[in-house]
Design a protein around this motif. Structure first.
Motif, short mmCIF file in Angstrom:
data_model
loop_
_atom_site.label_atom_id
_atom_site.label_comp_id
_atom_site.label_asym_id
_atom_site.label_seq_id
_atom_site.Cartn_x
_atom_site.Cartn_y
_atom_site.Cartn_z
N VAL A 10 -38.10 54.19 -14.52
CA VAL A 10 -37.49 52.85 -14.44
C VAL A 10 -36.70 52.76 -13.13
N ILE A 11 -37.03 51.77 -12.32
CA ILE A 11 -36.39 51.62 -11.01
C ILE A 11 -35.41 50.44 -11.05
N GLY A 12 -34.14 50.74 -10.85
CA GLY A 12 -33.10 49.70 -10.92
C GLY A 12 -32.44 49.78 -12.29
N SER A 13 -31.11 50.05 -12.31
CA SER A 13 -30.46 50.29 -13.61
C SER A 13 -29.43 49.21 -13.92
N GLY A 14 -29.76 47.96 -13.56
CA GLY A 14 -28.89 46.84 -13.93
C GLY A 14 -29.20 46.38 -15.35
N LEU A 15 -28.97 45.10 -15.58
CA LEU A 15 -29.13 44.54 -16.93
C LEU A 15 -30.52 44.83 -17.52
N ILE A 16 -31.56 44.55 -16.76
CA ILE A 16 -32.92 44.65 -17.30
C ILE A 16 -33.41 46.10 -17.29
N GLY A 17 -33.04 46.88 -16.27
CA GLY A 17 -33.40 48.30 -16.25
C GLY A 17 -32.84 49.02 -17.47
N ARG A 18 -31.61 48.67 -17.85
CA ARG A 18 -30.98 49.27 -19.03
C ARG A 18 -31.74 48.88 -20.29
N TYR A 34 -33.72 55.33 -12.06
CA TYR A 34 -33.33 55.47 -10.64
C TYR A 34 -32.62 54.21 -10.16
N ASP A 35 -31.64 54.40 -9.28
CA ASP A 35 -30.97 53.26 -8.65
C ASP A 35 -30.52 53.70 -7.27
N ILE A 36 -30.40 52.74 -6.35
CA ILE A 36 -29.87 53.16 -5.04
C ILE A 36 -28.38 53.47 -5.14
N LEU A 37 -27.71 52.90 -6.13
CA LEU A 37 -26.27 53.16 -6.27
C LEU A 37 -26.04 54.17 -7.40
N GLU A 92 -40.29 48.39 -12.69
CA GLU A 92 -39.34 48.07 -11.59
C GLU A 92 -38.43 46.93 -12.02
N CYS A 93 -37.12 47.15 -11.85
CA CYS A 93 -36.10 46.17 -12.28
C CYS A 93 -35.07 45.98 -11.17
N VAL A 94 -35.51 45.85 -9.92
CA VAL A 94 -34.59 45.64 -8.80
C VAL A 94 -34.38 44.13 -8.63
N PRO A 95 -33.39 43.71 -7.82
CA PRO A 95 -33.06 42.28 -7.74
C PRO A 95 -34.26 41.39 -7.38
N ILE A 100 -36.97 43.14 -1.09
CA ILE A 100 -36.52 44.37 -1.79
C ILE A 100 -37.65 44.89 -2.67
N LYS A 101 -38.28 43.97 -3.41
CA LYS A 101 -39.33 44.42 -4.34
C LYS A 101 -40.50 45.04 -3.57
N ARG A 102 -40.93 44.38 -2.50
CA ARG A 102 -42.08 44.92 -1.76
C ARG A 102 -41.72 46.26 -1.10
N SER A 121 -40.51 43.56 -13.38
CA SER A 121 -39.80 42.67 -14.30
C SER A 121 -39.60 41.28 -13.71
N THR A 122 -40.15 41.01 -12.55
CA THR A 122 -39.83 39.76 -11.84
C THR A 122 -39.88 38.53 -12.74
N SER A 123 -38.93 37.61 -12.51
CA SER A 123 -38.87 36.39 -13.31
C SER A 123 -39.78 35.31 -12.74
N SER A 143 -44.42 42.42 -16.12
CA SER A 143 -43.99 42.38 -17.53
C SER A 143 -42.60 41.75 -17.53
N HIS A 144 -42.58 40.46 -17.68
CA HIS A 144 -41.33 39.69 -17.55
C HIS A 144 -40.67 39.49 -18.93
N PRO A 145 -39.53 40.17 -19.16
CA PRO A 145 -38.89 40.05 -20.47
C PRO A 145 -38.05 38.78 -20.58
N THR A 146 -37.71 38.43 -21.81
CA THR A 146 -36.73 37.37 -22.04
C THR A 146 -35.38 38.06 -22.20
N ASN A 147 -34.34 37.45 -21.71
CA ASN A 147 -33.01 38.07 -21.82
C ASN A 147 -32.26 37.53 -23.04
N PRO A 148 -31.63 38.36 -23.85
CA PRO A 148 -31.65 39.83 -23.83
C PRO A 148 -32.89 40.36 -24.57
P1 NAI Z 1 -29.23 43.47 -11.72
O1 NAI Z 1 -28.60 42.94 -10.50
O2 NAI Z 1 -28.43 43.55 -12.99
O3 NAI Z 1 -29.79 44.95 -11.43
C1 NAI Z 1 -30.51 45.29 -10.29
C2 NAI Z 1 -30.31 46.77 -10.02
O4 NAI Z 1 -31.19 47.17 -8.97
C3 NAI Z 1 -28.89 47.14 -9.58
O5 NAI Z 1 -28.42 48.22 -10.35
C4 NAI Z 1 -29.07 47.54 -8.10
O6 NAI Z 1 -28.16 48.53 -7.69
C5 NAI Z 1 -30.49 48.06 -8.13
N1 NAI Z 1 -31.16 48.05 -6.83
C6 NAI Z 1 -31.01 47.19 -5.80
N2 NAI Z 1 -31.85 47.52 -4.79
C7 NAI Z 1 -32.53 48.62 -5.20
C8 NAI Z 1 -33.51 49.44 -4.60
N3 NAI Z 1 -33.98 49.18 -3.39
N4 NAI Z 1 -33.97 50.49 -5.31
C9 NAI Z 1 -33.49 50.77 -6.55
N5 NAI Z 1 -32.56 50.03 -7.17
C10 NAI Z 1 -32.08 48.96 -6.50
O7 NAI Z 1 -30.55 42.61 -11.94
P2 NAI Z 1 -31.31 42.30 -13.32
O8 NAI Z 1 -30.71 41.11 -13.96
O9 NAI Z 1 -31.45 43.56 -14.09
O10 NAI Z 1 -32.74 41.83 -12.76
C11 NAI Z 1 -33.75 42.76 -12.39
C12 NAI Z 1 -35.09 42.04 -12.38
O11 NAI Z 1 -35.36 41.56 -13.70
C13 NAI Z 1 -35.15 40.81 -11.46
O12 NAI Z 1 -36.42 40.71 -10.90
C14 NAI Z 1 -34.90 39.66 -12.42
O13 NAI Z 1 -35.45 38.44 -11.97
C15 NAI Z 1 -35.63 40.16 -13.66
N6 NAI Z 1 -35.20 39.56 -14.90
C16 NAI Z 1 -33.86 39.30 -15.12
C17 NAI Z 1 -33.47 38.68 -16.30
C18 NAI Z 1 -32.03 38.37 -16.54
O14 NAI Z 1 -31.73 37.53 -17.38
N7 NAI Z 1 -31.09 39.04 -15.86
C19 NAI Z 1 -34.45 38.30 -17.34
C20 NAI Z 1 -35.80 38.69 -17.03
C21 NAI Z 1 -36.15 39.30 -15.84
#
Ligand code: NAI
Length: 317
Positions: A10-18, A34-37, A92-95, A100-102, A121-123, A143-148
């Motif tokens: 899982v790449i990106g550990s924000g809301l959706i990565g978690r 994995y996360d860059i931070l 992949e769950c990055v912003p 950034i995604k590419r 996870s792109t929206s 694979s675009h999830p609905t939040n939460p």
């Molecule tokens: P978020 O901002 O909570 O998390 C993004 C994470 O990615 C952060 O932890 C950040 O440090 C990390 N990150 C940034 N650049 C990175 C890189 N180069 N490599 C690895 N990690 C990196 O964002 P969120 O809300 O989790 O969204 C992630 C994706 O999910 C987006 O594409 C968003 O559109 C999609 N999504 C979001 C929903 C929502 O309601 N938040 C619902 C459905 C999809």
């Protein structure tokens, strides 16, 4: 092979990565997050532990493993290669930013082979636009999830025209296995399905406020005490079907009227200025000022939890 010997990156550990991590461990998969931070993966682990506890208390923990057993399946890394090495599926769950995604996917592309599934996870970004130029673009899917995701399990699965058929089938199977409800789009389209519907609603709600027909609070009441109550259990088509003696009867009764109203709806408009400010003011009164939004989210999640329990019980009956 048991799931605990299979790994997901899982790449990106924000809301959706978690959320995705929690879904995958519920079925016993090992997840490397994995996360860059570095601080993000640490806070993700703490947050996931707490969320698993809350689900366990509510009887909503998915799968057969305990909270501790699920949690023990998570490892974290600051090294992208370690995240995707030997993984059969990468989520992949990055912003939501194309560059950034590419950039992430072009790095991953160099680290994997033709057996892996590359899922975003792109929206709103089209899978063909993210994956254009990747060596393994045939393994790419959205694979675009609905939040939460835990409480709203519908997940849009969007292949590009070049996505291999088995990638689609395996992604659907995995999502079902972890308790999600996948919906496959036959072709990619801007906004996919969920956001096209959501933004159509938002557009009309905006025009009704701008034209002074109704207050922002009352628009929300129409949804939360009206349409939304039914939509928690059935979609607009089944709603219509049940509102007459079937769909053809519904058409006979209402198609002319519906067309007349649809023709009266205005063109799209950017949400901004005094109308947006008026909505914000109304929402501050209704839901609390901006600094109280985290508390109001908890209020929302308690209700979503109760609804999820009710739906689970009713689906069993
Ligand atoms: P978020 O901002 O909570 O998390 C993004 C994470 O990615 C952060 O932890 C950040 O440090 C990390 N990150 C940034 N650049 C990175 C890189 N180069 N490599 C690895 N990690 C990196 O964002 P969120 O809300 O989790 O969204 C992630 C994706 O999910 C987006 O594409 C968003 O559109 C999609 N999504 C979001 C929903 C929502 O309601 N938040 C619902 C459905 C999809």
């Amino acid at each position: 092979m048991s799931n605990s010997s299979k790994k997901i990156g899982v790449i990106g550990s924000g809301l959706i990565g978690r959320s995705y991590t929690m879904l995958f461990i519920s079925a016993g998969y090992r997840v490397t997050l994995y996360d860059i931070l570095p601080e993000q993966t640490q806070s993700a682990k703490k947050d996931i532990w707490e969320q698993l506890g809350a689900l366990e208390r509510e009887g909503l923990l998915r799968g057969t493993l305990t909270r501790q057993q699920q949690f023990d399946l998570i490892s974290t890394t600051q090294n992208l290669e370690e995240c995707v090495k030997d993984a059969f599926f990468v989520q992949e769950c990055v912003p939501e930013n194309l560059e950034i995604k590419r950039s992430v996917w072009f790095k991953v592309d160099k680290l994997v082979d033709n057996n892996v599934i590359l899922s975003s996870s792109t929206s709103a970004l089209l899978p063909s636009v993210i994956s254009e130029g990747l060596e393994y673009k045939n393994r790419f899917i959205v694979s675009h999830p609905t939040n939460p995701p835990f409480y709203a399990p519908a997940t849009e699965v969007v292949p590009a025209s070049w996505t291999d058929a088995d990638v689609k089938e395996k992604t659907i199977a995995l999502l079902k296995e972890v308790g999600q409800v996948p919906v496959v789009l036959n072709k990619e389209i801007k906004g996919f399905v969920l956001n096209r519907i959501q933004y159509s609603i938002l557009g009309e709600c905006y025009r009704l406020i701008r034209d002074g027909v109704v207050s922002p609070e009352d628009v929300d009441t129409i949804m939360s005490q009206g349409l939304g109550v039914r939509y928690a259990f059935m979609g607009p088509w089944e709603t219509a079907y049940l509102n007459a003696n079937g769909m053809l009867h519904y058409g006979e009764l209402y198609s002319d009227m519906i067309l007349g109203i649809q023709q009266d709806l205005g063109p799209p408009e950017r949400m901004e200025g005094p109308t947006l400010e008026a909505v914000n003011e109304a929402m501050r009164k209704l839901a609390g000022p901006e600094e109280t939004i985290p508390a109001r989210r908890q209020w929302r999640d308690r209700r979503l939890t109760a609804l999820a329990k009710l739906k689970k019980e009713m689906d069993k009956a």
